[in-house]
Every structure is written in structure tokens, then in C-alpha cells.
Design a protein around this motif. Structure first.
Motif, PDB file in Angstrom:
ATOM      1  N   LEU A  79       0.819  -1.213   0.000  1.00 23.12           N
ATOM      2  CA  LEU A  79       0.000   0.000   0.000  1.00 23.12           C
ATOM      3  C   LEU A  79       0.851   1.261   0.000  1.00 23.12           C
ATOM      4  CD1 LEU A  79      -2.633  -0.909   2.770  1.00 23.12           C
ATOM      5  CD2 LEU A  79      -2.704  -1.462   0.327  1.00 23.12           C
ATOM      6  N   VAL A  80       0.354   2.297  -0.683  1.00 23.69           N
ATOM      7  CA  VAL A  80       0.938   3.629  -0.544  1.00 23.69           C
ATOM      8  C   VAL A  80       0.330   4.277   0.695  1.00 23.69           C
ATOM      9  CG1 VAL A  80       1.329   3.866  -3.004  1.00 23.69           C
ATOM     10  CG2 VAL A  80      -0.805   4.726  -2.027  1.00 23.69           C
ATOM     11  N   ALA A  81       1.031   5.278   1.243  1.00 27.04           N
ATOM     12  CA  ALA A  81       0.570   5.903   2.485  1.00 27.04           C
ATOM     13  C   ALA A  81      -0.650   6.780   2.270  1.00 27.04           C
ATOM     14  CB  ALA A  81       1.697   6.721   3.114  1.00 27.04           C
ATOM     15  N   GLN A  82      -0.724   7.453   1.135  1.00 28.61           N
ATOM     16  CA  GLN A  82      -1.923   8.160   0.708  1.00 28.61           C
ATOM     17  C   GLN A  82      -2.025   8.053  -0.799  1.00 28.61           C
ATOM     18  OE1 GLN A  82      -3.172  12.074   1.919  1.00 28.61           O
ATOM     19  NE2 GLN A  82      -2.581  11.750   4.050  1.00 28.61           N
ATOM     20  N   ALA A  83      -3.261   8.063  -1.297  1.00 28.73           N
ATOM     21  CA  ALA A  83      -3.479   7.822  -2.725  1.00 28.73           C
ATOM     22  C   ALA A  83      -3.463   9.110  -3.530  1.00 28.73           C
ATOM     23  CB  ALA A  83      -4.798   7.078  -2.922  1.00 28.73           C
ATOM     24  N   VAL A  84      -2.417   9.916  -3.326  1.00 28.38           N
ATOM     25  CA  VAL A  84      -2.282  11.175  -4.044  1.00 28.38           C
ATOM     26  C   VAL A  84      -0.807  11.580  -4.042  1.00 28.38           C
ATOM     27  CG1 VAL A  84      -2.726  12.574  -1.994  1.00 28.38           C
ATOM     28  CG2 VAL A  84      -3.216  13.528  -4.256  1.00 28.38           C
ATOM     29  N   CYS A  85      -0.421  12.346  -5.076  1.00 27.97           N
ATOM     30  CA  CYS A  85       0.990  12.551  -5.431  1.00 27.97           C
ATOM     31  C   CYS A  85       1.913  12.990  -4.300  1.00 27.97           C
ATOM     32  CB  CYS A  85       1.086  13.557  -6.571  1.00 27.97           C
ATOM     33  SG  CYS A  85       0.401  12.964  -8.120  1.00 27.97           S
ATOM     34  N   SER A  86       1.763  14.236  -3.822  1.00 24.83           N
ATOM     35  CA  SER A  86       2.745  14.783  -2.883  1.00 24.83           C
ATOM     36  C   SER A  86       2.766  14.009  -1.575  1.00 24.83           C
ATOM     37  CB  SER A  86       2.465  16.266  -2.621  1.00 24.83           C
ATOM     38  OG  SER A  86       2.598  17.024  -3.804  1.00 24.83           O
ATOM     39  N   ALA A  87       1.584  13.704  -1.059  1.00 24.18           N
ATOM     40  CA  ALA A  87       1.511  12.978   0.205  1.00 24.18           C
ATOM     41  C   ALA A  87       2.196  11.620   0.099  1.00 24.18           C
ATOM     42  CB  ALA A  87       0.055  12.820   0.627  1.00 24.18           C
ATOM     43  N   SER A  88       1.971  10.926  -1.005  1.00 18.20           N
ATOM     44  CA  SER A  88       2.571   9.614  -1.202  1.00 18.20           C
ATOM     45  C   SER A  88       4.092   9.711  -1.248  1.00 18.20           C
ATOM     46  CB  SER A  88       2.032   9.000  -2.495  1.00 18.20           C
ATOM     47  OG  SER A  88       2.566   7.714  -2.703  1.00 18.20           O
ATOM     48  N   ARG A  89       4.610  10.736  -1.914  1.00 16.01           N
ATOM     49  CA  ARG A  89       6.058  10.903  -2.054  1.00 16.01           C
ATOM     50  C   ARG A  89       6.714  11.304  -0.737  1.00 16.01           C
ATOM     51  NH1 ARG A  89       6.808  11.069  -7.753  1.00 16.01           N
ATOM     52  NH2 ARG A  89       4.730  10.623  -8.564  1.00 16.01           N
ATOM     53  N   ALA A  90       6.007  12.111   0.048  1.00 15.82           N
ATOM     54  CA  ALA A  90       6.540  12.488   1.359  1.00 15.82           C
ATOM     55  C   ALA A  90       6.737  11.255   2.230  1.00 15.82           C
ATOM     56  CB  ALA A  90       5.592  13.476   2.035  1.00 15.82           C
ATOM     57  N   ALA A  91       5.772  10.338   2.180  1.00 18.57           N
ATOM     58  CA  ALA A  91       5.875   9.112   2.969  1.00 18.57           C
ATOM     59  C   ALA A  91       7.044   8.251   2.523  1.00 18.57           C
ATOM     60  CB  ALA A  91       4.568   8.327   2.863  1.00 18.57           C
ATOM     61  N   LEU A  92       7.231   8.143   1.206  1.00 21.55           N
ATOM     62  CA  LEU A  92       8.322   7.322   0.673  1.00 21.55           C
ATOM     63  C   LEU A  92       9.679   7.861   1.107  1.00 21.55           C
ATOM     64  CD1 LEU A  92       9.205   5.010  -1.274  1.00 21.55           C
ATOM     65  CD2 LEU A  92       9.273   6.754  -3.074  1.00 21.55           C
ATOM     66  N   MET A  93       9.845   9.172   1.046  1.00 23.79           N
ATOM     67  CA  MET A  93      11.133   9.781   1.351  1.00 23.79           C
ATOM     68  C   MET A  93      11.461   9.786   2.840  1.00 23.79           C
ATOM     69  SD  MET A  93      13.004  10.790  -1.264  1.00 23.79           S
ATOM     70  CE  MET A  93      12.658   9.107  -1.821  1.00 23.79           C
ATOM     71  N   THR A  94      10.439   9.759   3.712  1.00 23.10           N
ATOM     72  CA  THR A  94      10.671   9.943   5.152  1.00 23.10           C
ATOM     73  C   THR A  94      10.294   8.755   6.017  1.00 23.10           C
ATOM     74  OG1 THR A  94       8.469  10.869   5.550  1.00 23.10           O
ATOM     75  CG2 THR A  94      10.217  12.419   4.880  1.00 23.10           C
ATOM     76  N   GLY A  95       9.532   7.798   5.486  1.00 20.81           N
ATOM     77  CA  GLY A  95       9.073   6.686   6.308  1.00 20.81           C
ATOM     78  C   GLY A  95       7.962   7.058   7.260  1.00 20.81           C
ATOM     79  N   CYS A  96       7.259   8.171   6.987  1.00 27.10           N
ATOM     80  CA  CYS A  96       6.204   8.673   7.884  1.00 27.10           C
ATOM     81  C   CYS A  96       4.868   8.768   7.162  1.00 27.10           C
ATOM     82  CB  CYS A  96       6.551  10.068   8.400  1.00 27.10           C
ATOM     83  SG  CYS A  96       8.022  10.164   9.410  1.00 27.10           S
ATOM     84  N   TYR A  97       3.773   8.655   7.927  1.00 26.77           N
ATOM     85  CA  TYR A  97       2.490   9.075   7.384  1.00 26.77           C
ATOM     86  C   TYR A  97       2.625  10.540   6.970  1.00 26.77           C
ATOM     87  CZ  TYR A  97      -0.006   4.895   9.011  1.00 26.77           C
ATOM     88  OH  TYR A  97      -0.442   3.612   9.201  1.00 26.77           O
TER      89      TYR A  97
END
Length: 485
Positions: A79-97
Motif C-alpha cells: 500500500l501507498v501511504a496516501q493515494a495522491v501525489c505529494s503525500a505519497s512521495r513524502a511518505a516514501l522519502m521519510t518513512g512517515c504518514y
């Protein structure tokens, strides 16, 4: 004769000396070892669960990605952390919701906020360990200079700062709303992407930059992040791929993206880095379904991008690392994009961020131990900070909420979107994802104990991260970066 013999001796001494110096020099230039594997991370844009031939795509093929799945492992419950661009990328880069970081939605041009430079990204952690770090593709975590990749741990950046539909030439949006879209080289804007012909060169340009990065850093460990801007609309393919698939332009774009992956995998092998490189392939969210024939497939899961149903959150995940990650395996264990950072950090001997993160390490599962369950719980947040669902194991409790739906409306065609109402009222519902992955059968009346357990989990989430629907502020939420200009 004596003089000639002396010359021969001097020549042999010189050859031996030069050979010795060459050996010393080659010893100084060490290639990465098993203790410092390279990392290549592909991040597609709006590619759905069903958009690879290995996951069911029709009328085009993805042979390089299929080979990657055969030579590595496929994680089918990712699963992605959120189903939208910026939010999803922030989670990938930081390991955070992303809502823990104050990031939601898709940041537009000249956004006053971005990923806070005080957050520690995966690139920063690996750079600290001596890794070369490069990103080629779409950033979308703030386009002000203080938020760009070079200020977030990357040595090199060439790409677009946000989604390429945020430009004045988009035929189905307000043209005057957006500034010209330009490539960014490091911190500097470069040439404009003027039209769809220019956009058709996006995938090949990103690929060329990634290949150059590998060649220039082959003798040291590197982290290569390739967030391809496509298959996000507007779709565009190069002349080499345009009109070549039976699926139309979407199939052409997917075929070119598969080619890109094949080029990068081939370069790793050519540089003798293949066996010491961890390669991960995922997407930022599910398909933008109302774009019809210009959108991908959710693979049968409910809804798509911008929703808290599985079609929005569940994406393909392929991982390849010869000799370490088992070949030909499919794992159904629950994992998320937030789990990439702690796992890669452990693999590379890097520390974790000083601030709290939400990702879990799944290196044991990655290496083949299917008896471990790294993650049990997941919170489905959307919009500013709405808790729309919680999951524990295979049980998913969806709370009553307004949201986007693609159901009941005909999709658009040829790049024009159909309707996707944002204010549909979804009722409270409980789904058993083991036998109902399409989230069609509400069993809330049959499982009161499960509902009670998941409601307690939701209360923990609200206390920690907040819930805009209930007007609650979380105790452990940090601020997004604020632009100084």
C-alpha cells in the motif's frame, strides 16, 4: 649488446612499476561490496495494480518488469501511504504518514509549503554513509528552492518539480492558472516543456540521466531514485513507441516505461553491478480512472486514485536483488511505502531518522522468511487529515466520510476526464479483505468484536495523528516546511 640488454631491463622495470601502480590505483577505487549495496528505486505516477502484464494487463506487455518479477519477489499486498501525489512521495522519502509531516494532497506550482528540510530523507541517511544520491524524474514535494532535492539529501537532480498536467497547455484545465513547466537541473530552471511532443521525450530524458548517473558512480555505492512522471496524464510517448501497442496511447506509454526499466537493469549488468544492487519498483497511487482509455487499471480493486479504497492504495511492488531476494516468489504480507526507508537503511548500514517514523523494517521477509509479519496495522488518511479507514491484518473498517467516487459515471476518452464527484457519502462498513478484496460486502453487523477492536485502533490513530473529520489534533504531528519567500 650490453647496452641493449640494459635497455631491455629498464623497460621491464618500467612495465612492472606501472603495473604495480595500476594495481594500487585500482585498489583505491573500490567497487561497492555486499556491505554497501547500490539501491535503485523506481516510483511510477498513477500506475495501477493491474498495469503490468504480470498483474493482468492486456493489449501490451511489460517484459522487463515481468522478468524483474521472475528474478525477484512480488509483494501483492503493498500500500501507498496516501493515494495522491505529494503525500505519497513524502511518505516514501521519510518513512512517515504524510499527515504526520503536515503534507496532504498534491502541491501546486509556487506552493508556500513543501517537505520540511528538517525532516531526514532516505537520501540524507544514505549520503551520510558515503552514497552518491541522484533523482531523475518528478519531485513534487515543493518547487521553492529550499524544498528541492539538493536541499533534501540528493547530490543530483534533473526532472520536473510537480505533475506535468500543472501547465498552461493542459486542454481540460484553466490555462491561465499555471506557469510554464520547465525542467529543473539541480536548483535551476532550464528548458520549457512546451507541448505534447516535448512531453513525449520525458521518459527517454529521465532514462538517459539515470544511465549517466550509474556510469559516473559505478565505483562507489549509490542511491538512484527514478520517479517517472508517467503514466500520469497528459499521456505522451516518444516516436519510437507511439502507436505501437494495441492498447492505444496508454499502452505505448507503459511499453516505454518498461523499456526504461530494462535499460537501467541492463546498465547495472553491463557495469558488473547487477548482483550488488537492490532494485525496487512501485507506484505512487492507483489509476486516475475517470480518464478512461488514458488511465490504467486497478486490477479489480475498488475505486482508484484519490480514494481510501484498495484501488487507490494498493500498487504493484517488485523487488530484485540476485542471491539475496528469492526469485519467483509472491508474498501477500501487508507492507507500505513507509517501510522502504527503514528497510533500505538497515540493508545499507545507515541509521534511522532522529524523529519518529511510521515505517517498519521488513528485511527478514524480503530475504525469504515468510513466517514473519512485519506490519499488522495501517491508517487510511486522506484530504487534509481525514481518517477514513483503519486496517488490522485482513480486516478493514471504513468510517462514514465524504469522498471521491468513480462508480456510476462513464469515464472520459482521448485524454478528456469524465466526472468523479468528490462529495459522495460513503457509509461505515467492515470488509474482510481475505475473501472480499473488492470491498463489496459490508459485514459490519456480523463482526461486532472486530469492529470494536478496530475502533480502538482508530482512537490510537486520532490521538497520535489527529482527525480533521472529528476536529481533533494529533499529539505527534510536525509542521510542513514554510517558504521564506
Amino acid at each position: 649488446m650490453i647496452r641493449q640488454s640494459q635497455q631491455i631491463v629498464r623497460l621491464l622495470v618500467a612495465v612492472v612499476t606501472l603495473s604495480g601502480l595500476g594495481l594500487i590505483a585500482s585498489a583505491w577505487v573500490k567497487k561497492p561490496t555486499a556491505a554497501t549495496p547500490n539501491v535503485v528505486l523506481f516510483f511510477m505516477d498513477d500506475m495501477g495494480y493491474g498495469d503490468l502484464s504480470v498483474t493482468g494487463a492486456l493489449d501490451y506487455t511489460t517484459p522487463n518488469l515481468d522478468r524483474m518479477a521472475a528474478e525477484g519477489s512480488r509483494f501483492s499486498n503493498f500500500l501507498v501511504a496516501q493515494a495522491v501525489c505529494s503525500a505519497s512521495r513524502a511518505a516514501l522519502m521519510t518513512g512517515c504518514y504524510p499527515n504526520r509531516l503536515g503534507i496532504s494532497g498534491a502541491l501546486g506550482p509556487n506552493s508556500p509549503i513543501g517537505l520540511n528540510p528538517n525532516e531526514e530523507t532516505l537520501a540524507e541517511l544514505l549520503k551520510e554513509k558515503g552514497y552518491a544520491t541522484g533523482i531523475f524524474g518528478k519531485w513534487h514535494l515543493g518547487d521553492k528552492k529550499e524544498f528541492l532535492p539538493l536541499q533534501q539529501g540528493f547530490d543530483e537532480y534533473y526532472g520536473v518539480p510537480y505533475s506535468h498536467d500543472m501547465w498552461p497547455l493542459h486542454p481540460f484545465q484553466e490555462r491561465a492558472k499555471y506557469p510554464p513547466l520547465r525542467w529543473i537541473d539541480g536548483n535551476e530552471p532550464k528548458e520549457e516543456i512546451k507541448d505534447l511532443n516535448d512531453a513525449g521525450r520525458i521518459t527517454s530524458t529521465v532514462t538517459e540521466k539515470a544511465l549517466s548517473f550509474i556510469r559516473r558512480n559505478k565505483n562507489k555505492p549509490f542511491f538512484l531514485y527514478v520517479p517517472h512522471p508517467l503514466p500520469h496524464v497528459p499521456l505522451a510517448a516518444s516516436d519510437k513507441f507511439k502507436g505501437k501497442s494495441a492498447r492505444g496511447l496508454f499502452g505505448d506509454v507503459m511499453s516505454e516505461l518498461d523499456w526504461s526499466v530494462g535499460q537501467i537493469l541492463g546498465e547495472l549488468k553491463k557495469q558488473n553491478l547487477d548482483k550488488n544492487t537492490l532494485v525496487i519498483f512501485i507506484s505512487d497511487n492507483g489509476p486516475w480512472l475517470n480518464y478512461g482509455d488514458h488511465a490504467g487499471s486497478s486490477g479489480g480493486f475498488r475505486e482508484g486514485k484519490g480514494t481510501s479504497f484498495e484501488g487507490g492504495h494498493r500498487v504493484p511492488c517488485l523487488v530484485r536483488w540476485p542471491g539475496v531476494v528469492p526469485a519467483g516468489r509472491v508474498s501477500n504480507k501487508l507492507l507500505t511505502t513507509m517501510d522502504i526507508l527503514p528497510t533500505v537503511a538497515k540493508v545499507c548500514g545507515a541509521r534511522l531518522p532522529k524523529n519518529r517514523i511510521d515505517g517498519v523494517d521488513w528485511i527478514t521477509l524480503l530475504k525469504g522468511d515468510n513466517n514473519v509479519t512485519p506490519r499488522q496495522n495501517f491508517y487510511y488518511y486522506y484530504r487534509k487529515n481525514n481518517l477514513e479507514a483503519v486496517r488490522q491484518g485482513d480486516w478493514k473498517l471504513v468510517f462514514a466520510h465524504p469522498g471521491r467516487t468513480y462508480e456510476g459515471s462513464l469515464p472520459g476518452q482521448d485524454g478528456k476526464p469524465g466526472p468523479s464527484p468528490e462529495d459522495h457519502d460513503f457509509p461505515k462498513a467492515l470488509y474482510d479483505l481475505r475473501r472480499d478484496p473488492g470491498e463489496r460486502y459490508n459485514v459490519i453487523e456480523q463482526q461486532p468484536d472486530v469492529v470494536s477492536r478496530l475502533e480502538k485502533l482508530a482512537e490510537e490513530a486520532r490521538a497520535d495523528l489527529g482527525d480533521e473529520l472529528q476536529k481533533r489534533t494529533g499529539a505527534n504531528v510536525r509542521q510542513a516546511g514554510q517558504s521564506s519567500n
